[in-house]
Write a protein that holds these residues in place. Structure first.
Motif, short mmCIF file in Angstrom:
data_model
loop_
_atom_site.label_atom_id
_atom_site.label_comp_id
_atom_site.label_asym_id
_atom_site.label_seq_id
_atom_site.Cartn_x
_atom_site.Cartn_y
_atom_site.Cartn_z
N MET A 111 13.44 11.80 -57.16
CA MET A 111 13.07 12.41 -58.42
C MET A 111 11.65 12.05 -58.81
SD MET A 111 16.49 12.25 -60.78
CE MET A 111 18.03 12.97 -60.22
N VAL A 112 11.15 12.75 -59.84
CA VAL A 112 9.80 12.49 -60.33
C VAL A 112 9.72 11.06 -60.86
CG1 VAL A 112 8.08 13.15 -62.03
CG2 VAL A 112 9.45 14.91 -60.91
N SER A 115 8.08 8.13 -66.62
CA SER A 115 8.81 7.64 -67.78
C SER A 115 8.52 8.57 -68.95
CB SER A 115 8.38 6.21 -68.12
OG SER A 115 9.01 5.77 -69.30
N THR A 116 9.56 8.97 -69.68
CA THR A 116 9.39 9.84 -70.83
C THR A 116 9.85 9.12 -72.09
OG1 THR A 116 11.57 10.82 -70.43
CG2 THR A 116 9.66 11.96 -69.50
N SER A 131 18.35 18.63 -59.53
CA SER A 131 17.71 17.83 -60.57
C SER A 131 16.45 17.18 -60.03
CB SER A 131 18.68 16.75 -61.06
OG SER A 131 18.04 15.92 -62.01
N TYR A 133 14.40 15.41 -62.55
CA TYR A 133 14.31 14.27 -63.46
C TYR A 133 15.35 14.45 -64.55
CZ TYR A 133 12.55 11.01 -66.98
OH TYR A 133 12.44 10.00 -67.91
N GLU A 134 16.04 13.37 -64.91
CA GLU A 134 17.03 13.42 -65.98
C GLU A 134 16.94 12.17 -66.84
OE1 GLU A 134 21.02 13.91 -64.69
OE2 GLU A 134 20.69 15.85 -63.72
N LYS A 135 17.19 12.37 -68.13
CA LYS A 135 17.30 11.26 -69.07
C LYS A 135 18.28 11.68 -70.16
CE LYS A 135 14.58 8.43 -72.27
NZ LYS A 135 13.21 8.20 -72.83
N ILE A 354 5.19 15.45 -67.16
CA ILE A 354 6.08 16.08 -66.18
C ILE A 354 5.32 17.11 -65.35
CG2 ILE A 354 8.08 17.58 -65.90
CD1 ILE A 354 9.21 16.16 -68.46
N SER A 357 2.92 15.49 -62.92
CA SER A 357 3.63 14.81 -61.85
C SER A 357 4.15 15.82 -60.82
CB SER A 357 4.80 13.99 -62.42
OG SER A 357 4.33 12.95 -63.23
#
Length: 364
Positions: A111-112, A115-116, A131, A133-135, A354, A357
């Motif tokens: 994944m990317v 940090s978000t 997916s 990136y997931e948060k 994002i 990246s």
């Protein structure tokens, strides 16, 4: 180029003429210079977006407004990956995407590395549904005005005459929360203009009026919104009003990915949500006619620095700052959902982080 106010009759004549070719497009293009290259033809911020959307809408009887709707799970033929956005509105419907594709965006284990700061984020490869990136992407949160994408889909599904004039009533300004608006009771715009107001400027009374003028009225519209969510497999979603001012309007980031994917099959939503600015001529018997100069609520759309195919922002206190968008990076489509940012700077900072990246990742 600035738009000169024109009469309602002149506007309708220009709209109708669009269905017979491109001769009248110059009169209805959005503000700004036309983009060169393919981006304008793909409706991503192109100066022909608004005029072509009107062209599509006034051919609604031919079925060209609505394409085969993706069920949101990432395993169907994606009509929006072909030649969408061309003046002929032709689609390439033969793109079968292998769900095991491991191309430019990699796999779940790749994944990317970012940090978000927003509370919930989802980024997916729009071709495969993988997916990136997931948060907290499966947690239902208030979605605010992202709601208006569902509102637009229900309106377009209805097949109603987009040229029909709608008058704003006092009830269109009453909602779960107080919200500022430059519209006034008695303002008259056609259904197409109300839809553009809702998607581009996020005007709440415009969205409310679209629901009120639905077959069966407001209650039928709300039932249709929630039924549409079920049809798309949005298991965490609920819609309590068509504007997003209702804090009960909730969905997870992953479910909003499904919403954006489905919206990508509507050319009108693509065009209207990425229109940078437009000068509306608003008629009002009581308060007089006026020009309403409106800009897109997304700073990324307004800047034109990123290829944005669908866009919608949102904000209420319970939701924080939100945004959903479809983009294309390294010639690959991605969908980004950001919910619960504490500030506008956080929302756009996460979005740019994002996008940048993704741009550095390998291609096939």
């Amino acid at each position: 180029m600035k738009h000169l106010p024109i009469s309602k009759q002149q506007l309708i004549v220009a709209m109708i003429s669009l269905s017979f070719g491109g001769m009248a497009q110059a009169a209805l293009t959005i503000n700004g210079s036309p983009d060169s290259g393919s981006s304008a033809r793909m409706s991503w911020g192109g100066a022909d977006s608004l005029s072509e959307a009107r062209n599509i809408m006034y051919k609604s009887n031919s079925g060209s407004t609505i394409r085969k709707v993706d069920n949101g799970y990432g395993t169907t033929n994606l009509t929006n990956a072909g030649s969408y956005g061309s003046s002929s509105n032709n689609y390439n419907n033969n793109n079968n995407y292998n769900t095991t594709y491991r191309g430019s965006f990699g796999s779940r284990t790749d994944m990317v590395p970012i940090s978000t700061n927003s509370r919930s984020v989802a980024v997916i490869d729009a071709e495969t549904g993988e997916s990136i990136y997931e948060k907290n992407a499966d947690v239902a949160r208030p979605m605010a005005s992202i709601t208006k994408i569902m509102t637009a889909m229900v309106v377009l599904d209805s097949g109603l005459d987009m040229r029909e004039e709608i008058t704003l009533d006092p009830e269109d300004f009453v909602g779960p929360k107080r919200a500022s608006s430059r519209l006034k009771s008695g303002d008259r715009l056609n259904r197409a203009e109300m839809l553009l107001m809702s998607l581009m400027k996020s005007e709440n009374p415009a969205a409310k009026s679209l629901a009120r003028n639905y077959p069966g009225g407001y209650s039928a519209f709300m039932r249709a919104m929630n039924q549409k969510a079920q049809d798309l497999g949005m298991t965490t979603a609920f819609f309590g009003d068509p504007t997003g001012l209702d804090k009960r309007n909730v969905a997870s980031s992953n479910d909003l990915v499904k919403l954006v994917r489905a919206a990508g099959n509507y050319d009108v939503i693509r065009r209207f949500s990425t229109t940078k600015s437009y000068d509306f001529y608003v008629a009002n018997y009581s308060n007089g006619n006026r020009t309403y100069k409106a800009n897109n609520t997304s700073s990324l759309v307004r800047s034109g620095n990123y290829p944005i195919g669908i866009s919608k922002t949102g904000f209420i206190n319970e939701a924080g700052r939100c945004v959903v968008m479809e983009t294309r990076v390294n010639n690959r489509p991605a969908i980004i959902v950001i919910l619960g940012a504490n500030s506008s700077a956080t929302r756009w900072g996460d979005a740019k982080n994002i996008l940048n990246s993704l741009a550095t990742r390998r291609t096939v």
